[in-house]
Design an enzyme around this catalytic site. Structure first.
Site, PDB file in Angstrom:
ATOM      1  N   GLU A  58      34.526  27.875  54.694  1.00 22.47           N
ATOM      2  CA  GLU A  58      33.550  27.763  55.777  1.00 22.47           C
ATOM      3  C   GLU A  58      32.704  26.493  55.620  1.00 22.47           C
ATOM      4  OE1 GLU A  58      32.851  31.908  57.890  1.00 22.47           O
ATOM      5  OE2 GLU A  58      31.496  31.612  56.192  1.00 22.47           O
ATOM      6  N   ALA A 117      28.586  40.898  53.310  1.00 19.31           N
ATOM      7  CA  ALA A 117      27.439  41.386  54.067  1.00 19.31           C
ATOM      8  C   ALA A 117      27.775  42.704  54.772  1.00 19.31           C
ATOM      9  CB  ALA A 117      27.005  40.335  55.085  1.00 19.31           C
TER      10      ALA A 117
END
Length: 405
Positions: free
Chosen positions: A167, A317
């Site tokens: 990312e 997450a």
């Protein structure tokens, strides 16, 4: 006498626990205390954008009190030093606090695997301040190139081709043209290298999606060294070598080393004497610590085996937030005197990996996505996390879609 619930850490798991508790318990039923070393929460899954310079630091964080019901929750800004689990006590940098029930959601530390020089010369995307330092460091290196014309200043090595590394590379390749224009540097002078010990990038995705990401980033100028290890970090570069030892280690001169090859549980876990695996505690199915039914361990600090593949769940997450929901339900049951705690069951809604502003790969509800469609879904996922904790108002203030900003 009402019970005291102390939650350590205001990351995804900690905030989800607290925001659920404040909805499910009356003020007279429990005293809820949230402790975090900063007054703000930051979106960890956005930090790669700050590091690359494509998102401002203020966009990824918000004041913790914004999502708290202060009639029910007390917030303490402080850093946890050690947990005295047999004394029901937490030692902070300024004082101590007792508890009836404790939730440990302290997040992770970067894992260096003992590589020489990495702590001194590697830059890890660990928090919003670290991300800001990385973007400033990269700009400083570009500025140095304009003075000395040494290409090491515009050579960036990324260690690790997992989620964070890929990312970051996606955002960085988007930002390079802007940096080159700002510092009047020809783009062909820039060298971006990704070193990965494994034989593939993004092992959590199938080969079709991973190969798409590889091809896309190579087209954007990234060089990949797969099956290769960072053996030593230096002030002016890195020593790398093939994992199988076929080639002699050699040096890459570089002004920047970004380390994204792994995390371990928070050092407080180790310092507090919990049995652990790389700083993560193997918890019971109800998320309590073995031998300590009043301590819950969630997020990056917890270690749970996925029975489908006999491997631990990754520290994501999505998992932390789902653990927060289960943890809150179980705490409500304990406060109300109910003993039938529920087990944590992960509901995998999918995973999306960004490759920059308008490209991504992902699997959502079993369907493979790539390109613009996946990129839009990534923004949906990011905004959903905001919504689950802070509701519509937080999405309107911090959301990814431009019409929300």
């Amino acid at each position: 006498m009402k019970k005291k619930i102390v939650v350590l850490g205001a990351g995804y798991g900690g905030l989800m626990t607290v925001t659920r508790l404040q909805k499910q318990l009356k003020a007279q039923e429990a005293e809820i205390i949230l402790i975090n070393k900063h007054h703000y929460h930051y979106e960890t899954t956005w930090l790669h954008e700050v590091s690359a310079g494509t998102l401002e630091p203020e966009r990824v964080r918000y004041d913790i009190k914004r999502v708290l019901n202060r009639n029910k929750v007390t917030f303490i800004e402080g850093e946890v030093q050690v947990i005295k689990k047999d004394e029901h006590k937490v030692i902070l940098d300024q004082g101590e606090i007792t508890y009836d029930y404790l939730v440990v959601a302290l997040g992770s530390n970067s894992e260096t695997f003992g590589i020489e020089g990495l702590k001194d010369y590697g830059l890890a995307i660990t928090d919003v301040n670290a991300a800001r330092r990385i973007r400033e460091h990269i700009e400083q290196q570009f500025a140095m190139y304009t003075k000395e014309q040494n290409e090491k200043y515009v050579t960036i090595v990324v260690g690790g081709a997992g989620f964070t590394g890929i990312e970051f590379l996606g955002e960085l390749t988007n930002q390079i043209p802007n940096l080159c224009e700002k510092y009047n540097i020809p783009q062909e002078s820039i060298r971006i290298i990704c070193v990965e010990a494994g034989s593939v990038l993004l092992p959590q995705f199938d080969r079709e999606l991973a190969d798409y990401a590889l091809s896309y980033l190579e087209h954007k100028g990234v060089q990949f060294y797969l099956g290769t290890m960072v053996q030593k970090a230096l002030k002016d570069g890195v020593i790398i070598g093939k994992k199988n030892g076929e080639e002699e280690p050699y040096k890459i001169e570089a002004g920047t080393l970004i380390w994204s090859a792994g995390v371990r549980g928070n050092s407080v876990i180790v310092n507090s004497g919990f049995e652990h695996i790389r700083g993560r505690v193997e918890v019971n199915l109800d998320l309590t610590v073995p031998g300590y039914p009043n301590i819950f361990m969630i997020g990056d600090c917890s270690y749970i085996i996925n029975k489908e593949n006999n491997r631990p769940y990754p520290p994501t997450a999505q998992i932390a937030m789902q653990q927060g929901v289960t943890c809150a339900r179980n705490l409500v049951k304990l406060v109300k005197g109910q003993a039938d705690l529920e087990d944590f069951v992960f509901d995998d809604k999918g995973t999306v990996c960004s490759l920059g502003e308008d490209n991504a790969i992902g699997v959502v509800y079993g369907k493979k996505l790539k390109g613009t469609t996946a990129s839009v879904m990534k923004k949906v996922v990011d905004d959903r996390a905001l919504f689950l904790i802070g509701g519509t108002s937080l999405v309107l203030k911090k959301g990814k879609f431009k019409f929300f900003s």
